[in-house]
Design a protein around this motif. Structure first.
Motif, PDB file in Angstrom:
ATOM      1  N   LEU A  38      -1.416   3.351   4.234  1.00  0.00           N
ATOM      2  CA  LEU A  38      -1.714   4.663   3.622  1.00  0.00           C
ATOM      3  C   LEU A  38      -1.059   5.796   4.138  1.00  0.00           C
ATOM      4  O   LEU A  38      -0.954   6.782   3.237  1.00  0.00           O
ATOM      5  CB  LEU A  38      -3.414   4.609   4.072  1.00  0.00           C
ATOM      6  N   MET A  39      -0.772   5.824   5.524  1.00  0.00           N
ATOM      7  CA  MET A  39       0.127   7.070   6.095  1.00  0.00           C
ATOM      8  C   MET A  39       1.490   6.799   5.244  1.00  0.00           C
ATOM      9  O   MET A  39       1.942   8.357   4.993  1.00  0.00           O
ATOM     10  CB  MET A  39       0.456   6.965   7.385  1.00  0.00           C
ATOM     11  N   LEU A  40       2.159   5.827   4.727  1.00  0.00           N
ATOM     12  CA  LEU A  40       3.226   5.780   4.374  1.00  0.00           C
ATOM     13  C   LEU A  40       3.077   6.184   2.793  1.00  0.00           C
ATOM     14  O   LEU A  40       4.072   6.958   2.350  1.00  0.00           O
ATOM     15  CB  LEU A  40       4.015   4.319   4.171  1.00  0.00           C
ATOM     16  N   CYS A  41       2.178   5.840   2.435  1.00  0.00           N
ATOM     17  CA  CYS A  41       1.680   6.213   0.857  1.00  0.00           C
ATOM     18  C   CYS A  41       1.668   7.799   0.563  1.00  0.00           C
ATOM     19  O   CYS A  41       2.312   8.435  -0.171  1.00  0.00           O
ATOM     20  CB  CYS A  41       0.273   5.647   0.409  1.00  0.00           C
ATOM     21  N   VAL A  42       1.008   8.634   1.804  1.00  0.00           N
ATOM     22  CA  VAL A  42       0.924   9.944   1.602  1.00  0.00           C
ATOM     23  C   VAL A  42       2.609  10.459   2.046  1.00  0.00           C
ATOM     24  O   VAL A  42       2.957  11.447   1.444  1.00  0.00           O
ATOM     25  CB  VAL A  42      -0.070  10.424   2.963  1.00  0.00           C
ATOM     26  N   LEU A  71       0.753  -1.128  -0.081  1.00  0.00           N
ATOM     27  CA  LEU A  71      -0.045   0.054  -0.125  1.00  0.00           C
ATOM     28  C   LEU A  71       0.970   1.227  -0.294  1.00  0.00           C
ATOM     29  O   LEU A  71       0.454   2.173  -0.638  1.00  0.00           O
ATOM     30  CB  LEU A  71      -0.983   0.092   1.301  1.00  0.00           C
ATOM     31  N   SER A  72       1.903   1.096   0.710  1.00  0.00           N
ATOM     32  CA  SER A  72       2.810   2.436   0.737  1.00  0.00           C
ATOM     33  C   SER A  72       3.407   2.715  -0.482  1.00  0.00           C
ATOM     34  O   SER A  72       3.536   4.009  -0.852  1.00  0.00           O
ATOM     35  CB  SER A  72       4.168   2.289   1.498  1.00  0.00           C
ATOM     36  N   PHE A  93      -5.092   9.967   3.764  1.00  0.00           N
ATOM     37  CA  PHE A  93      -5.193   9.755   2.306  1.00  0.00           C
ATOM     38  C   PHE A  93      -6.250  10.612   1.667  1.00  0.00           C
ATOM     39  O   PHE A  93      -5.983  10.978   0.565  1.00  0.00           O
ATOM     40  CB  PHE A  93      -5.460   8.234   2.214  1.00  0.00           C
ATOM     41  N   TYR A  94      -7.306  10.582   2.189  1.00  0.00           N
ATOM     42  CA  TYR A  94      -8.386  11.654   1.628  1.00  0.00           C
ATOM     43  C   TYR A  94      -8.148  13.127   1.528  1.00  0.00           C
ATOM     44  O   TYR A  94      -8.219  13.768   0.660  1.00  0.00           O
ATOM     45  CB  TYR A  94      -9.634  11.525   2.661  1.00  0.00           C
ATOM     46  N   LEU A  95      -7.383  13.479   2.535  1.00  0.00           N
ATOM     47  CA  LEU A  95      -6.826  14.822   2.434  1.00  0.00           C
ATOM     48  C   LEU A  95      -5.874  15.162   1.406  1.00  0.00           C
ATOM     49  O   LEU A  95      -5.885  16.355   0.914  1.00  0.00           O
ATOM     50  CB  LEU A  95      -6.443  15.371   3.871  1.00  0.00           C
TER      51      LEU A  95
END
Length: 260
Positions: A161-165, A86-87, A250-252
């Protein structure tokens, strides 16, 4: 007459197309790629099983070492693979964001489906082989085994998801995270359980929600093992906080994935 598709139908078709692309990219065009998805956890357990045997230990809490290791190794692989995949989900599909039909969440959903499906298939195949060799592989409480895996998946999705951001702001974020998470296997109870550690040192482990997931998985799987510190409340709280933070960040940043 051509019928217009609604937004859910467009997402479904996009995820399906991305899934076919991901499977071919990750597992390759030959069937040996699928083999490694099963062989990797088996090889890891074989090495650790050999070490346990050399130390003269063939069972833990009256559970054969092989079963003891697989009951934690497979959920841990789910956590690690899900978070890593996901990252980089958006970054690996950046070029496809130019198409109007592809949104930032589509590759994320695609990778979640692939990882969960791979986990279930590998779990079924490995435990079927163990049953064929005469091991009792039926969980004592299958619903709790599934619940522990589900909470661990939520925890991994949140972190992923936080790593993706984070990677959209700093590309080296994943390398830095890789260094930090490398010792995770050794502090998460994959190779041991709480009863093998003196009680005075439990405080070094019980902050880790993955350790709680490993403990609760074994507690639910084996009637002979009762975890002294595994907590459903703590694991649930960490998973929900991680998932909520991941989804929110992720949404933001959803427009940033497309415009940068």
């Amino acid at each position: 007459m051509k019928k217009d598709r609604n937004s859910l139908q467009i997402m479904r078709d996009t995820v399906h197309a991305l899934m076919m692309r991901e499977i071919k990219t990750r597992f390759g065009s030959n069937r040996l790629g699928y083999f490694w998805a099963i062989a990797e956890p088996i090889a890891a357990v074989a090495v650790m099983g050999l070490i346990f045997s050399l130390l003269g230990r063939h069972s833990v809490a009256n559970v054969p070492v092989v079963l003891f290791l697989f009951a934690a190794m497979l959920p841990f692989n789910l956590f690690q693979n899900l978070m890593n995949q996901l990252s980089s989900a958006v970054d690996a599909n950046k070029a496809l964001m130019a198409y109007r039909q592809v949104s930032a969440i589509d590759p994320v959903i695609t990778r979640i489906i692939i990882e969960l499906a791979t986990y279930l298939v590998v779990y079924f195949i490995i435990f079927s082989f163990l049953a064929w060799f005469g091991f009792n592989v039926l969980p004592d409480d299958i619903l709790k085994v599934l619940a522990a895996s589900a909470l661990l998946a939520l925890l991994a999705i949140g972190f992923g998801l936080m790593l993706c951001v984070g990677m959209s702001y700093w590309q080296d974020c994943k390398k830095f995270t890789g260094i930090i998470t490398r010792p995770l296997m050794y502090i998460s109870g994959v190779l041991y359980c709480a009863t093998m550690v003196p009680a005075k040192y439990w405080y070094l482990l019980d902050w880790n929600p993955i350790f709680h997931a490993m403990e609760l998985s074994r507690d639910a799987f084996f009637s002979s093992y009762v975890t002294p510190i595994g907590s459903w409340g703590y694991l649930s709280l960490c998973s929900l906080v991680s998932f909520s933070l991941g989804i929110t960040t992720f949404y933001l940043n959803r427009l940033r994935f497309i415009t940068t």
